[in-house]
Motif scaffolding. Structure first.
Motif, short mmCIF file in Angstrom:
data_model
loop_
_atom_site.label_atom_id
_atom_site.label_comp_id
_atom_site.label_asym_id
_atom_site.label_seq_id
_atom_site.Cartn_x
_atom_site.Cartn_y
_atom_site.Cartn_z
N LYS A 132 -9.76 6.22 2.30
CA LYS A 132 -9.52 4.34 2.36
C LYS A 132 -8.30 4.42 2.47
N LYS A 133 -7.75 4.78 1.48
CA LYS A 133 -5.58 4.99 1.32
C LYS A 133 -4.93 6.01 0.26
N ILE A 134 -3.86 6.35 0.76
CA ILE A 134 -2.89 6.75 -0.06
C ILE A 134 -2.43 5.70 -1.26
N ASN A 135 -2.00 6.01 -2.31
CA ASN A 135 -1.74 5.50 -3.18
C ASN A 135 -0.46 6.29 -3.66
N PRO A 136 1.15 5.80 -3.03
CA PRO A 136 1.66 7.10 -3.60
C PRO A 136 2.64 6.02 -4.88
N GLU A 137 2.25 4.93 -5.30
CA GLU A 137 3.14 4.87 -6.72
C GLU A 137 2.63 5.34 -7.72
N VAL B 151 -5.69 8.87 -4.08
CA VAL B 151 -6.05 8.82 -2.89
C VAL B 151 -7.64 7.54 -3.35
N THR B 152 -7.47 6.92 -2.95
CA THR B 152 -8.68 6.11 -2.92
C THR B 152 -9.62 6.35 -1.35
N THR C 273 -11.95 7.25 -6.58
CA THR C 273 -10.18 7.50 -6.95
C THR C 273 -10.00 9.17 -6.93
N ASP D 23 -4.65 4.54 6.03
CA ASP D 23 -3.57 3.32 5.09
C ASP D 23 -2.96 3.65 4.20
N GLY D 24 -1.56 3.35 3.44
CA GLY D 24 -1.20 3.29 3.05
C GLY D 24 0.62 4.05 2.84
N TYR E 262 9.43 10.51 0.39
CA TYR E 262 8.69 10.68 -0.96
C TYR E 262 9.13 12.31 -1.07
#
Length: 438
Positions: free
Chosen positions: A90-95, A99-100, A105, A278-279, A302
């Motif tokens: 669903k989404k990448i969370n680099p912070e 990964v969602t 997660t 996304d992300g 990154y």
């Protein structure tokens, strides 16, 4: 949301490499990391790898869909540092280095985006609704159903305008996929139509190929382009070069050369765009919806996120548009990145990716293909044999290699196929599969 399992959470001391996508690049990377001191987790929304170069043969009923798909887990049965989750990202969370996904997660130490590409309709929503794409097995099966259903309807309709449209096929895009699909349709017209569909004649069926560039197979040599065009025109395919589709409403297709074609069959092979999760910031997305990376496939901005294959673009003076979006590029980038990841883990220098073009092949039909291998240019029967050999050897799994070989062998001598089955009807109004026939 599922509870996070031990497969989702890194409980060991080895760095975790999470790969999104089980295509050519993702598999090559995972296999090359077999002996590396890492834990590998591959995520994909399908539990199988698809051999995309043969999707068009599924679409026209030459081979079965199962023969070009292979279970991802089966490929890595003997690889102890590998695990797989059936999941949609669903989404990448680099912070947070996570990964969602739809199963929870997932944490990563290194993330590799190998999501490939999807069909590019260039923002035309009408064409996107009515034209048929062919980027995965379900879409190829949809197209097979549409083709066969339209032939069945053409047999019984009393409306001659409708019959004309049902028997007219327009392929948009003159790259390898478009050329191969046009050749396969022409072969069906000449060898199969009158034999299996009594009441229909090859003279009832028309095949058009629309290409925006001034020649077919523009990435190949002029000799290959000219020969491919000759093979297709000899098969009665009408070719429009330097032409672009303007609109298609499900019945009338208009081209900017002034031509309007009545058709119920528009097969779109005109372009692709990267599948970017996304992300990822919009400012590093470049032409073709591809993620800009440095020369070791690291995403710009990154330190531990990478992208390979169709979704990646290494922009340099030598490659201003990135590398070709073909399987060999993805495979080579996956294998190269595996070495660089090990070097990064061991605090050793990395090396820039170097693409080795091993050549390009395209088949136009029975005994006809073109090949560019370095400085070698040849066309015809030998190129066709080489095309078949390369594709069989590139398939995952011994069983798939055998199935494809024997299918082609039988089809070649029978000049026919047993795979033209409507096992899941396609609703041409809603553009969806009939649920009752799944």
């Amino acid at each position: 949301m599922f509870t996070v399992t031990s497969e989702n959470k890194n409980n060991g001391s080895k760095p975790r490499v999470v790969i999104i996508g089980g295509g050519f690049g993702g598999l090559a990377l995972a296999q090359k990391l077999k002996k590396a001191p890492v834990e590998i987790l591959l995520l994909d929304k399908n539990n199988y790898h698809t051999f995309q170069p043969l999707l068009y043969q599924v679409a026209i009923g030459s081979i079965e869909a199962d023969s070009i798909g292979f279970p991802i887990r089966r490929i890595f049965t003997k690889q102890n540092n590998f695990s797989f989750n059936l999941a949609e990202v669903k989404k990448i969370n680099p912070e947070s280095n996570t990964v969602t996904t739809d199963i929870g997660t997932v944490h990563y130490d290194y993330l590799v985006i190998a999501t490939g590409s999807n069909t590019n309709f260039f923002g035309n929503t009408e064409i996107e609704h009515f034209a048929m794409s062919m980027k995965n097995i379900p879409e190829a099966l949809n197209l097979r159903s549409l083709i066969l259903q339209n032939l069945e309807t053409a047999l019984v309709t009393t409306d001659m305008r409708e019959k004309f449209a049902l028997m007219t096929f327009v392929v948009v895009g003159g790259g390898p996929t478009g050329v191969e699909l046009s050749g396969a349709l022409a072969e069906m017209r000449h060898l199969i139509l009158g034999k299996d569909y009594h009441g229909l004649s090859k003279y009832d069926m028309r095949v058009y190929l629309v290409e925006g560039k001034d020649r077919l197979l523009a990435a190949m040599s002029p000799q290959a382009s000219e020969k491919a065009k000759k093979f297709l025109t000899d098969g009665d395919v009408t070719i429009f070069n330097s032409a672009h589709v303007q609109s298609y409403d499900g019945f009338y297709l208009t081209i900017d050369n002034g031509k309007t074609i009545k058709t119920r069959n528009v097969l779109w092979a005109a372009g692709v765009k990267g599948e970017v999760p996304d992300g990822i910031p919009a400012d590093i997305i470049t032409r073709g919806n591809r993620i800009q990376t440095d020369e070791i496939n690291r995403v710009k901005g990154y330190e531990n996120i990478f992208a390979i294959g169709d979704v990646s673009a290494i922009i340099t003076p030598e490659t201003p548009n990135g590398h070709p979006g073909v399987a060999p590029t993805a495979i080579q980038q996956g294998e190269w990145l595996a070495k660089n990841l090990v070097n990064l883990i061991n605090n050793q220098p990395t090396t820039p990716f170097v693409y080795k073009d091993k050549g390009t092949l395209a088949t136009i039909g029975r005994n006809q293909a073109v090949a560019d291998l370095g400085r070698l240019r040849f066309q015809g029967f030998f190129a066709w044999l080489l095309w078949g050999f390369v594709h069989i050897m590139s398939l995952a799994g011994f069983s798939n290699k055998g199935i494809i070989f024997f299918s082609w062998f039988i089809n070649y001598f029978n000049k026919n196929s047993d795979n033209r089955l409507i096992v899941r009807s396609f609703n041409t109004e809603t553009r969806k599969i009939n649920e009752a026939s799944k």
